[in-house]
Design a protein around this motif. Structure first.
Motif, short mmCIF file in Angstrom:
data_model
loop_
_atom_site.label_atom_id
_atom_site.label_comp_id
_atom_site.label_asym_id
_atom_site.label_seq_id
_atom_site.Cartn_x
_atom_site.Cartn_y
_atom_site.Cartn_z
N GLU A 157 0.80 -1.23 0.05
CA GLU A 157 -0.18 -0.02 -0.11
C GLU A 157 0.69 1.21 -0.05
O GLU A 157 0.47 2.39 -0.19
N THR A 158 2.06 1.07 0.18
CA THR A 158 2.90 2.39 0.24
C THR A 158 3.94 2.46 -1.36
O THR A 158 4.74 3.40 -1.29
N LEU A 159 3.61 1.49 -2.04
CA LEU A 159 4.50 1.21 -3.42
C LEU A 159 3.96 2.24 -4.41
O LEU A 159 2.58 2.18 -4.76
N SER A 160 4.64 2.56 -5.36
CA SER A 160 4.31 3.14 -6.60
C SER A 160 3.68 1.99 -7.41
O SER A 160 3.96 0.85 -7.27
N ALA A 161 3.07 2.40 -8.34
CA ALA A 161 2.33 1.40 -9.50
C ALA A 161 3.45 0.46 -10.07
O ALA A 161 3.43 -0.56 -10.20
N GLN A 162 4.55 1.22 -10.47
CA GLN A 162 5.76 0.60 -11.31
C GLN A 162 6.20 -0.46 -10.42
O GLN A 162 6.57 -1.88 -10.86
N ILE A 163 6.54 -0.29 -9.17
CA ILE A 163 7.16 -1.31 -8.20
C ILE A 163 6.11 -2.31 -7.69
O ILE A 163 6.45 -3.55 -7.58
N LEU A 164 5.04 -1.80 -7.68
CA LEU A 164 3.88 -2.77 -7.40
C LEU A 164 3.63 -4.04 -8.33
O LEU A 164 3.47 -5.17 -8.10
N LEU A 165 3.67 -3.45 -9.64
CA LEU A 165 3.52 -4.48 -10.72
C LEU A 165 4.71 -5.44 -11.12
O LEU A 165 4.52 -6.52 -11.33
N ALA A 166 5.76 -4.96 -10.56
CA ALA A 166 7.04 -5.87 -10.83
C ALA A 166 7.43 -6.69 -9.61
O ALA A 166 7.72 -7.71 -9.78
N GLN A 167 6.76 -6.40 -8.20
CA GLN A 167 7.02 -7.09 -7.14
C GLN A 167 5.88 -8.22 -6.69
O GLN A 167 5.94 -9.10 -6.09
N TYR A 168 4.75 -7.95 -7.42
CA TYR A 168 3.61 -8.59 -6.78
C TYR A 168 2.85 -9.06 -8.03
O TYR A 168 1.61 -8.64 -8.51
N GLN A 169 3.64 -10.07 -8.87
CA GLN A 169 2.81 -10.70 -9.92
C GLN A 169 2.02 -12.17 -9.76
O GLN A 169 1.72 -12.76 -10.56
N GLN A 170 1.91 -12.49 -8.40
CA GLN A 170 1.18 -13.61 -8.00
C GLN A 170 -0.38 -13.19 -8.21
O GLN A 170 -0.84 -12.14 -8.12
N PRO A 171 -1.14 -14.30 -8.64
CA PRO A 171 -2.62 -14.17 -8.51
C PRO A 171 -3.24 -13.62 -7.34
O PRO A 171 -2.49 -13.79 -6.14
N LEU A 172 -4.17 -12.82 -7.29
CA LEU A 172 -4.72 -12.18 -6.00
C LEU A 172 -5.01 -13.39 -4.92
O LEU A 172 -4.76 -13.11 -3.65
N GLY A 173 -5.55 -14.46 -5.19
CA GLY A 173 -5.92 -15.69 -4.28
C GLY A 173 -4.37 -16.24 -3.55
O GLY A 173 -4.57 -16.53 -2.50
N HIS A 174 -3.46 -15.73 -4.11
CA HIS A 174 -2.21 -16.30 -3.38
C HIS A 174 -1.97 -15.51 -2.01
O HIS A 174 -1.44 -15.92 -1.19
N TRP A 175 -2.60 -14.44 -1.93
CA TRP A 175 -2.55 -13.64 -0.63
C TRP A 175 -3.85 -13.68 0.25
O TRP A 175 -3.70 -13.20 1.37
N CYS A 176 -4.90 -14.67 -0.22
CA CYS A 176 -5.96 -14.64 0.33
C CYS A 176 -6.30 -15.96 0.78
O CYS A 176 -5.88 -17.20 0.44
N GLU A 177 -7.33 -16.25 1.79
CA GLU A 177 -7.65 -17.50 2.37
C GLU A 177 -8.48 -18.13 1.36
O GLU A 177 -8.58 -19.49 1.66
#
Length: 265
Positions: A157-177
């Motif tokens: 939530e503190t990252l720019s869009a560019q860094i977010l796209l580079a570092q969090y390429q997993q599907p959304l379900g990867h972070w969720c129950e």
């Protein structure tokens, strides 16, 4: 009023017309200590756009002179512009709103996330979950995260869009129950509040545009939105471009300014 992609082309094109331009940075962006962004929260973004239009007209430089307002946005900014137009009558009826231009509009956040999940833009799903949970902070929306998901959210939530796209390429379900967090009952309530119902009741002119090769926001969703607006008898103009998401944002600037000018004359 302009909201959307990180390009100066729309601002320059509008300034060249002699217009006063106000550019919202989104709720909580640019102000420290107030929490994260509200990405994909159309209602919140609509209120921000209308509040900024009010504030701009009250600047000392304008000496109390008011004038007509047009709204212009691209992608999530296009969503913000349409929501502002929807909320205008009840929230800011004193504004002389003449028309809206909206490109590559995000019509349905849940549908968009399903489309982009597991691809190069999958981090936008995480950003949307964070943004909507911030906009509806009175609801326990982050309960869908795993322990790893909560830690990832605090970083993301503190990252720019560019860094977010580079570092969090997993599907959304990867972070969720669950693999489909949008189908959680509380999330279904939020998404019902954020859908496009009401756009088809607009009584101001709307200009929609989209790139035929847009790999982020599908071209078909724009056609569906256009059909809904026409069915509601909105005065609608449409323009499409043979380009992708970013190409269209750049190539459309002068065309959009010319169309907005017709709303002002």
């Amino acid at each position: 009023m302009i909201a959307g992609e990180e390009t100066l082309d729309p601002i320059i094109a509008a300034l060249d017309r002699g217009w006063a331009v106000a550019v919202p940075d989104g709720e909580n962006l640019g102000i420290t200590g107030l929490g994260s962004h509200t990405f994909l929260a159309g209602r919140a973004a609509g209120h921000v756009a209308l509040d900024l239009a009010r504030a701009a007209q009250n600047l000392p430089e304008f000496a109390g002179v008011t004038g007509p307002v047009v709204l212009w946005g691209y992608a999530d900014g296009g969503r913000a512009a349409l929501w502002a137009a929807t909320l205008h009558g009840d929230y800011a009826p004193e504004l002389d709103l003449r028309g809206v231009a909206a490109g590559a509009v995000v019509t349905d956040p849940a549908a968009l996330v399903e489309i982009i999940d597991s691809g190069p833009w999958s981090a936008l799903g995480l950003a949307g979950l964070l943004g909507l949970s911030r906009a509806y902070h009175h609801l326990p929306l982050r309960h869908v995260f795993t322990a790893d998901g909560h830690r990832a959210a605090q970083r993301a939530e503190t990252l720019s869009a560019q860094i977010l796209l580079a570092q969090y390429q997993q599907p959304l379900g990867h972070w969720c129950e669950r693999s489909d967090p949008w189908n959680d009952p509380i999330w279904r309530y939020v998404l019902a509040r954020e859908n496009t119902t009401g756009f088809d009741e607009l009584r101001i002119p709307v200009h929609l545009y989209h790139g035929r090769r847009d790999s982020i926001i599908p071209y078909e969703l724009a056609h569906r939105l256009a059909a809904d607006l026409r069915a509601g008898r909105t005065l609608l103009t449409w323009q499409e471009y043979d380009g992708d998401h970013l190409d269209t944002a750049e190539r459309s600037a002068l065309d959009v300014v010319n169309q907005l000018n017709t709303f002002l004359t």
